[in-house]
Write a protein that holds these residues in place. Sequence first.
Motif, PDB file in Angstrom:
ATOM      1  N   GLU A 143       1.531   8.978   7.560  1.00 41.62           N
ATOM      2  CA  GLU A 143       0.716   7.799   7.842  1.00 41.62           C
ATOM      3  C   GLU A 143       1.586   6.636   8.310  1.00 41.62           C
ATOM      4  O   GLU A 143       1.206   5.899   9.220  1.00 41.62           O
TER       5      GLU A 143
ATOM      6  N   GLU B 140       0.841  -1.197   0.000  1.00 43.58           N
ATOM      7  CA  GLU B 140       0.000   0.000   0.000  1.00 43.58           C
ATOM      8  C   GLU B 140       0.875   1.245   0.000  1.00 43.58           C
ATOM      9  O   GLU B 140       1.795   1.363   0.812  1.00 43.58           O
TER      10      GLU B 140
ATOM     11  N   THR C 110       6.192   9.494  -0.488  1.00 42.30           N
ATOM     12  CA  THR C 110       5.594   8.169  -0.586  1.00 42.30           C
ATOM     13  C   THR C 110       6.404   7.087   0.117  1.00 42.30           C
ATOM     14  O   THR C 110       7.623   7.014  -0.025  1.00 42.30           O
TER      15      THR C 110
ATOM     16  N   ILE D 107       1.520   4.919   0.938  1.00 43.62           N
ATOM     17  CA  ILE D 107       1.036   5.836   1.964  1.00 43.62           C
ATOM     18  C   ILE D 107       2.031   6.985   2.129  1.00 43.62           C
ATOM     19  O   ILE D 107       3.139   6.939   1.604  1.00 43.62           O
TER      20      ILE D 107
END
Length: 69
Positions: free
Chosen positions: A22, A16, A46, A18
């Motif tokens: 995060e 994923e 990222t 993020i």
Amino acid sequence: MVDIPKGTRLMEYLGERISHKEADRRYAVEHEHSPHTMLFSVDDKTVIDATRRGNSARFINHSCAPNCE
């Protein structure tokens, strides 16, 4: 062991995508003292979290004895 030609793509690091914020939220306290993380920093915006929808690429060089140079 085999020689891998320079520039050879072994596999894509999946997971994923993020933000760094995060990633910090998810793992700062929970894994603060753990030597095991499945995060790959792509750039300043990222991070790929391979604990979520990741593949076996997360295990390449993920040890004290690297398995790919």
